[in-house]
Design a protein around this motif. Structure first.
Motif, PDB file in Angstrom:
ATOM      1  N   TRP A  21      86.136 -25.924 -12.068  1.00 30.57           N
ATOM      2  CA  TRP A  21      86.368 -26.689 -13.395  1.00 30.57           C
ATOM      3  C   TRP A  21      86.713 -25.779 -14.600  1.00 30.57           C
ATOM      4  CZ3 TRP A  21      87.375 -31.450 -13.056  1.00 30.57           C
ATOM      5  CH2 TRP A  21      87.003 -32.402 -12.113  1.00 30.57           C
ATOM      6  N   GLY A  22      86.366 -24.383 -14.534  1.00 34.06           N
ATOM      7  CA  GLY A  22      86.700 -23.437 -15.458  1.00 34.06           C
ATOM      8  C   GLY A  22      86.302 -23.868 -16.792  1.00 34.06           C
ATOM      9  N   TYR A  23      87.080 -23.772 -17.917  1.00 38.33           N
ATOM     10  CA  TYR A  23      86.679 -24.191 -19.076  1.00 38.33           C
ATOM     11  C   TYR A  23      86.151 -25.431 -19.438  1.00 38.33           C
ATOM     12  CZ  TYR A  23      90.030 -20.003 -20.048  1.00 38.33           C
ATOM     13  OH  TYR A  23      90.575 -18.843 -19.550  1.00 38.33           O
ATOM     14  N   ALA A  24      86.536 -26.450 -18.544  1.00 41.72           N
ATOM     15  CA  ALA A  24      86.119 -27.736 -18.647  1.00 41.72           C
ATOM     16  C   ALA A  24      84.432 -27.897 -18.605  1.00 41.72           C
ATOM     17  CB  ALA A  24      86.902 -28.904 -17.597  1.00 41.72           C
ATOM     18  N   ALA A  25      84.225 -27.137 -17.790  1.00 43.66           N
ATOM     19  CA  ALA A  25      82.667 -27.075 -17.246  1.00 43.66           C
ATOM     20  C   ALA A  25      81.906 -26.573 -18.407  1.00 43.66           C
ATOM     21  CB  ALA A  25      82.449 -26.239 -16.067  1.00 43.66           C
ATOM     22  N   VAL A  26      82.500 -25.577 -19.231  1.00 42.72           N
ATOM     23  CA  VAL A  26      81.692 -24.984 -20.326  1.00 42.72           C
ATOM     24  C   VAL A  26      81.907 -25.958 -21.465  1.00 42.72           C
ATOM     25  CG1 VAL A  26      81.824 -23.179 -22.028  1.00 42.72           C
ATOM     26  CG2 VAL A  26      82.664 -22.650 -19.467  1.00 42.72           C
ATOM     27  N   GLY A  27      82.888 -26.521 -21.675  1.00 50.70           N
ATOM     28  CA  GLY A  27      82.927 -27.702 -22.822  1.00 50.70           C
ATOM     29  C   GLY A  27      82.260 -28.809 -22.554  1.00 50.70           C
ATOM     30  N   GLY A  28      82.351 -29.320 -21.219  1.00 55.85           N
ATOM     31  CA  GLY A  28      81.651 -30.586 -21.001  1.00 55.85           C
ATOM     32  C   GLY A  28      80.055 -30.372 -21.170  1.00 55.85           C
ATOM     33  N   LEU A  29      79.674 -29.149 -20.304  1.00 58.50           N
ATOM     34  CA  LEU A  29      78.200 -29.212 -20.096  1.00 58.50           C
ATOM     35  C   LEU A  29      77.419 -28.894 -21.483  1.00 58.50           C
ATOM     36  CD1 LEU A  29      77.615 -27.509 -16.883  1.00 58.50           C
ATOM     37  CD2 LEU A  29      77.232 -29.767 -17.128  1.00 58.50           C
ATOM     38  N   LEU A  30      78.241 -28.028 -22.309  1.00 56.77           N
ATOM     39  CA  LEU A  30      77.557 -27.746 -23.608  1.00 56.77           C
ATOM     40  C   LEU A  30      77.680 -29.005 -24.559  1.00 56.77           C
ATOM     41  CD1 LEU A  30      79.134 -24.202 -24.591  1.00 56.77           C
ATOM     42  CD2 LEU A  30      76.621 -24.928 -24.312  1.00 56.77           C
ATOM     43  N   PHE A  31      78.641 -29.759 -24.533  1.00 56.72           N
ATOM     44  CA  PHE A  31      78.696 -31.009 -25.377  1.00 56.72           C
ATOM     45  C   PHE A  31      77.473 -31.958 -25.078  1.00 56.72           C
ATOM     46  CE2 PHE A  31      80.438 -35.429 -25.708  1.00 56.72           C
ATOM     47  CZ  PHE A  31      80.680 -35.576 -26.981  1.00 56.72           C
ATOM     48  N   LEU A  32      77.632 -32.198 -23.635  1.00 60.79           N
ATOM     49  CA  LEU A  32      76.342 -33.181 -23.288  1.00 60.79           C
ATOM     50  C   LEU A  32      74.813 -32.482 -23.662  1.00 60.79           C
ATOM     51  CD1 LEU A  32      77.769 -33.907 -19.778  1.00 60.79           C
ATOM     52  CD2 LEU A  32      77.585 -35.350 -21.735  1.00 60.79           C
ATOM     53  N   VAL A  60      88.124 -15.131 -25.342  1.00 61.27           N
ATOM     54  CA  VAL A  60      88.393 -15.945 -26.646  1.00 61.27           C
ATOM     55  C   VAL A  60      88.201 -17.470 -26.331  1.00 61.27           C
ATOM     56  CG1 VAL A  60      90.005 -16.257 -28.512  1.00 61.27           C
ATOM     57  CG2 VAL A  60      89.576 -14.018 -27.686  1.00 61.27           C
ATOM     58  N   ALA A  61      88.954 -17.659 -25.238  1.00 63.49           N
ATOM     59  CA  ALA A  61      89.013 -19.321 -25.079  1.00 63.49           C
ATOM     60  C   ALA A  61      87.674 -19.777 -24.709  1.00 63.49           C
ATOM     61  CB  ALA A  61      89.980 -19.483 -23.745  1.00 63.49           C
ATOM     62  N   VAL A  62      86.708 -19.012 -24.039  1.00 56.23           N
ATOM     63  CA  VAL A  62      85.284 -19.563 -23.652  1.00 56.23           C
ATOM     64  C   VAL A  62      84.537 -19.676 -25.129  1.00 56.23           C
ATOM     65  CG1 VAL A  62      83.091 -18.639 -22.641  1.00 56.23           C
ATOM     66  CG2 VAL A  62      85.172 -18.525 -21.407  1.00 56.23           C
ATOM     67  N   ALA A  63      84.741 -18.627 -25.979  1.00 59.69           N
ATOM     68  CA  ALA A  63      84.207 -18.695 -27.188  1.00 59.69           C
ATOM     69  C   ALA A  63      84.409 -19.884 -28.028  1.00 59.69           C
ATOM     70  CB  ALA A  63      84.103 -17.450 -27.979  1.00 59.69           C
ATOM     71  N   VAL A  64      85.707 -20.066 -28.240  1.00 61.64           N
ATOM     72  CA  VAL A  64      86.143 -21.195 -28.861  1.00 61.64           C
ATOM     73  C   VAL A  64      86.052 -22.803 -28.311  1.00 61.64           C
ATOM     74  CG1 VAL A  64      88.229 -22.372 -29.888  1.00 61.64           C
ATOM     75  CG2 VAL A  64      88.268 -19.937 -29.842  1.00 61.64           C
ATOM     76  N   ILE A  65      85.940 -22.773 -27.174  1.00 62.88           N
ATOM     77  CA  ILE A  65      85.597 -23.999 -26.539  1.00 62.88           C
ATOM     78  C   ILE A  65      84.230 -24.120 -26.474  1.00 62.88           C
ATOM     79  CG2 ILE A  65      85.554 -25.179 -24.219  1.00 62.88           C
ATOM     80  CD1 ILE A  65      88.146 -24.019 -23.525  1.00 62.88           C
ATOM     81  N   ALA A  66      83.309 -23.140 -26.383  1.00 61.11           N
ATOM     82  CA  ALA A  66      81.877 -23.367 -26.451  1.00 61.11           C
ATOM     83  C   ALA A  66      81.511 -23.825 -28.026  1.00 61.11           C
ATOM     84  CB  ALA A  66      81.233 -22.299 -26.079  1.00 61.11           C
ATOM     85  N   PHE A  67      82.099 -23.222 -28.982  1.00 64.10           N
ATOM     86  CA  PHE A  67      81.779 -23.454 -30.269  1.00 64.10           C
ATOM     87  C   PHE A  67      81.901 -24.922 -30.609  1.00 64.10           C
ATOM     88  CE2 PHE A  67      83.364 -23.667 -34.584  1.00 64.10           C
ATOM     89  CZ  PHE A  67      82.147 -23.519 -35.356  1.00 64.10           C
ATOM     90  N   LEU A  68      83.171 -25.353 -30.392  1.00 55.22           N
ATOM     91  CA  LEU A  68      83.629 -26.753 -30.600  1.00 55.22           C
ATOM     92  C   LEU A  68      82.823 -27.732 -30.025  1.00 55.22           C
ATOM     93  CD1 LEU A  68      87.526 -26.217 -30.461  1.00 55.22           C
ATOM     94  CD2 LEU A  68      86.112 -26.283 -32.567  1.00 55.22           C
ATOM     95  N   ALA A  69      82.497 -27.358 -28.607  1.00 51.13           N
ATOM     96  CA  ALA A  69      81.703 -28.245 -27.685  1.00 51.13           C
ATOM     97  C   ALA A  69      80.160 -28.438 -28.402  1.00 51.13           C
ATOM     98  CB  ALA A  69      81.585 -27.999 -26.382  1.00 51.13           C
ATOM     99  N   ALA A  70      79.741 -27.264 -28.840  1.00 53.84           N
ATOM    100  CA  ALA A  70      78.468 -27.168 -29.419  1.00 53.84           C
ATOM    101  C   ALA A  70      78.496 -28.074 -30.689  1.00 53.84           C
ATOM    102  CB  ALA A  70      77.899 -25.657 -29.427  1.00 53.84           C
ATOM    103  N   VAL A  71      79.272 -27.825 -31.555  1.00 54.25           N
ATOM    104  CA  VAL A  71      79.211 -28.458 -32.970  1.00 54.25           C
ATOM    105  C   VAL A  71      79.492 -29.837 -32.822  1.00 54.25           C
ATOM    106  CG1 VAL A  71      80.550 -28.752 -35.259  1.00 54.25           C
ATOM    107  CG2 VAL A  71      79.937 -26.363 -34.204  1.00 54.25           C
ATOM    108  N   CYS A  72      80.370 -30.254 -31.780  1.00 60.32           N
ATOM    109  CA  CYS A  72      80.779 -31.943 -31.673  1.00 60.32           C
ATOM    110  C   CYS A  72      79.548 -32.558 -30.914  1.00 60.32           C
ATOM    111  CB  CYS A  72      81.916 -31.852 -30.653  1.00 60.32           C
ATOM    112  SG  CYS A  72      83.664 -31.557 -31.600  1.00 60.32           S
ATOM    113  N   GLY A  73      79.061 -31.885 -29.936  1.00 62.64           N
ATOM    114  CA  GLY A  73      77.587 -32.385 -29.330  1.00 62.64           C
ATOM    115  C   GLY A  73      76.546 -32.758 -30.255  1.00 62.64           C
ATOM    116  N   ASP A  74      76.184 -31.669 -31.270  1.00 67.66           N
ATOM    117  CA  ASP A  74      75.173 -31.984 -32.151  1.00 67.66           C
ATOM    118  C   ASP A  74      75.630 -32.863 -33.288  1.00 67.66           C
ATOM    119  OD1 ASP A  74      73.157 -30.163 -31.503  1.00 67.66           O
ATOM    120  OD2 ASP A  74      74.101 -28.588 -32.529  1.00 67.66           O
ATOM    121  N   ASN A  75      76.678 -33.150 -33.315  1.00 67.82           N
ATOM    122  CA  ASN A  75      77.496 -34.212 -34.597  1.00 67.82           C
ATOM    123  C   ASN A  75      77.094 -35.498 -33.778  1.00 67.82           C
ATOM    124  OD1 ASN A  75      78.561 -33.501 -37.385  1.00 67.82           O
ATOM    125  ND2 ASN A  75      78.896 -31.513 -35.837  1.00 67.82           N
ATOM    126  N   ILE A  76      77.290 -35.616 -32.489  1.00 65.81           N
ATOM    127  CA  ILE A  76      77.005 -36.978 -31.736  1.00 65.81           C
ATOM    128  C   ILE A  76      75.580 -37.089 -31.996  1.00 65.81           C
ATOM    129  CG2 ILE A  76      76.989 -38.222 -29.608  1.00 65.81           C
ATOM    130  CD1 ILE A  76      79.942 -37.888 -30.859  1.00 65.81           C
TER     131      ILE A  76
END
Length: 224
Positions: A21-32, A60-76
């Motif tokens: 899953w690559g980047y999707a795994a990073v973004g999805g799991l951090l968001f949840l 850079v992609a890992v860092a950006v995706i992780a940051f966005l997922a973390a912020v969005c998850g906390d806002n949920i």
């Protein structure tokens, strides 16, 4: 592209997930993870950073995706806490390991430390998952929460991505060393856990001794 680097310990269990899953795994799991779902978000972030350091992912992609997922998850989580209130969290929180006791402890921590806790909460296991929900329950203004939360996410992601990428760059040296000294590291971890448990027991025993005992003579009912 070279083969993915071997990952030590618990990180090895995440290797198939990252390979598929690559980047999707990073973004999805951090968001949840960031609104309480018990998934290994931080662990997969570190593993992805190691992969990035070894050239398997773009750092850079890992860092950006992780940051966005973390912020969005906390806002949920913030929306859940702000508009769902204690009733919703009490009713459904146990399904994502947010028990009333855990929420109460987090709220007390918020009350003592104010808005700055939103920044440091990212680095504290348990509080990281409850951060947004508790901020919403506490009626913290959303813009204030967003600013501190984004700062905390940026610092947290930067730390783990940097350390993971450095480890990935030197995985050929670090991995054999980790295998060679694995038993020693596990023994050290076991001793550390034992010391923490002993300290906790001694503290509880000391607190029990400090409590004033009730005199049986004080418990009788006065004669009329």
């Amino acid at each position: 592209m070279t083969a993915p680097p071997p990952l030590p310990g618990v990180f090895a269990d995440l290797a198939p997930l990252l390979n598929h899953w690559g980047y999707a795994a990073v973004g999805g799991l951090l968001f949840l993870e960031d609104f309480g779902v018990p998934v290994p978000g931080e662990t997969v972030l570190i593993a992805a950073a190691v992969y990035a350091g070894a050239g398997q992912l773009n750092v850079v992609a890992v860092a950006v995706i992780a940051f966005l997922a973390a912020v969005c998850g906390d806002n949920i989580g913030y929306v859940i806490g702000r508009y769902g209130g204690h009733r919703l969290v009490t009713r459904y929180g146990r399904y994502v390991l947010l028990t009333p006791a855990r929420i109460a402890k987090a709220e007390a921590f918020f009350a003592r430390n104010g808005g700055k806790v939103v920044t440091v909460a990212r680095f504290i296991e348990g509080l990281r998952q409850a951060n947004g929900i508790v901020a919403g329950l506490s009626d913290m203004p959303w813009r204030r929460f967003l600013a501190f939360n984004a700062l905390g996410a940026a610092l947290w992601v930067s730390l783990w991505v940097t350390l993971g990428a450095l480890a990935g760059n030197h995985i050929g040296t670090l991995y054999p060393a980790a295998q060679r000294y694995e038993l020693y590291l596990l023994a050290a971890a076991g001793v550390a856990l034992a010391l923490v448990a002993i300290r906790h027991l001694l503290r509880r025993r000391a607190m029990g001794k400090d409590r004033p005992s009730r005199d049986p003579d004080d418990q009788h009912t006065p004669a009329h």
